[in-house]
Design an enzyme around this catalytic site. Structure first.
Site, PDB file in Angstrom:
ATOM      1  N   HIS A  19       0.818  -1.219   0.000  1.00 32.29           N
ATOM      2  CA  HIS A  19       0.000   0.000   0.000  1.00 32.29           C
ATOM      3  C   HIS A  19       0.851   1.268   0.000  1.00 32.29           C
ATOM      4  O   HIS A  19       0.330   2.359  -0.223  1.00 32.29           O
ATOM      5  CB  HIS A  19      -0.898  -0.008   1.245  1.00 32.29           C
ATOM      6  CG  HIS A  19      -2.335   0.298   0.981  1.00 32.29           C
ATOM      7  ND1 HIS A  19      -2.919   0.325  -0.269  1.00 32.29           N
ATOM      8  CD2 HIS A  19      -3.345   0.592   1.847  1.00 32.29           C
ATOM      9  CE1 HIS A  19      -4.208   0.615  -0.162  1.00 32.29           C
ATOM     10  NE2 HIS A  19      -4.487   0.781   1.102  1.00 32.29           N
ATOM     11  N   ASN A  66      -7.038   5.984   3.793  1.00 33.80           N
ATOM     12  CA  ASN A  66      -8.439   6.222   3.453  1.00 33.80           C
ATOM     13  C   ASN A  66      -8.880   7.670   3.591  1.00 33.80           C
ATOM     14  O   ASN A  66      -9.973   8.027   3.145  1.00 33.80           O
ATOM     15  CB  ASN A  66      -9.347   5.309   4.283  1.00 33.80           C
ATOM     16  CG  ASN A  66      -9.138   3.842   3.939  1.00 33.80           C
ATOM     17  OD1 ASN A  66      -8.387   3.503   3.028  1.00 33.80           O
ATOM     18  ND2 ASN A  66      -9.789   2.972   4.669  1.00 33.80           N
ATOM     19  N   ASN A 113      -9.622   3.066  -1.872  1.00 34.59           N
ATOM     20  CA  ASN A 113     -10.239   3.972  -0.892  1.00 34.59           C
ATOM     21  C   ASN A 113      -9.528   5.314  -0.771  1.00 34.59           C
ATOM     22  O   ASN A 113     -10.175   6.339  -0.556  1.00 34.59           O
ATOM     23  CB  ASN A 113     -10.336   3.294   0.476  1.00 34.59           C
ATOM     24  CG  ASN A 113     -11.387   2.198   0.488  1.00 34.59           C
ATOM     25  OD1 ASN A 113     -12.353   2.248  -0.272  1.00 34.59           O
ATOM     26  ND2 ASN A 113     -11.193   1.201   1.326  1.00 34.59           N
TER      27      ASN A 113
END
Length: 195
Positions: A19, A66, A113
């Protein structure tokens, strides 16, 4: 001024995870152009410098993935930039093989997201982005666990090539040549299984 934002999660715990490839590309750009990304502003670490003859602001949001849009919107507002002309976001994509990047001038969040939040905060999906492939989630993995996992040794070599391509594509985008970046870098890279 051109804002280049790489997405990731703050703290040592997330360093080197799938990520965090956006942070990793920002680090490569910062190293090449000798830009210190160490000023706290708008819930991000930022660094000003020159890249490809343009003033740039490198950004690593510290809001967690997010909520990336909260930080990026704050910076866009503070510097009064037009996201459609002066913003590039670099982030991970599970639909691309490790080593592959994809350059886009606009588009949906594609289930990401962090991008959903950026698009919602900015009120537009028209801004440049570079997606860095992290590979498809294995069937037995939960998506959240997968994107927070680390790369296998055999994937790391491919990633270094992807980071270099992302840096070169970012240079072209900053120079106003997004079309040539798309032509050059939107090619499929074979997965380890396909080779």
């Amino acid at each position: 001024m051109f804002i280049i934002a790489g997405l990731g999660n703050p703290t040592k715990q997330y360093e080197g995870t799938r990520h965090n490839v956006g942070f990793d590309v920002i680090d490569r750009i910062a190293d090449k152009y000798n830009i210190a990304v160490d000023i706290r502003k708008c819930r991000a670490y930022v660094g000003k410098g020159m890249m490809a003859g343009q003033k740039v602001l490198l950004v690593k949001p510290q809001t967690y993935m997010n909520l990336s849009g909260e930080s990026i919107r704050g910076i866009a507002d503070y510097y009064k930039i037009d996201p459609q002309e002066e913003l590039l976001v670099i982030y991970d994509d599970i639909s691309l093989n490790p080593g592959q990047i994809r350059v886009r001038a606009k588009g949906s969040a594609g289930g990401h997201n962090g991008m959903k939040n950026i698009i919602a905060q900015l009120g537009t999906d028209v801004f440049a982005r570079i997606k860095v492939g992290i590979g498809e989630k294995p069937k037995e993995y939960d998506l959240a666990d997968y994107v927070l996992s680390r790369f296998r040794r055999d994937e790391r070599e491919l990633l270094l090539e992807a980071y270099e391509h992302a840096l070169l594509a970012a240079e072209q985008i900053v120079e106003g040549n997004i079309q040539s970046a798309m032509n050059e870098y939107n090619r499929k890279v074979k997965s380890m299984e396909e080779q």
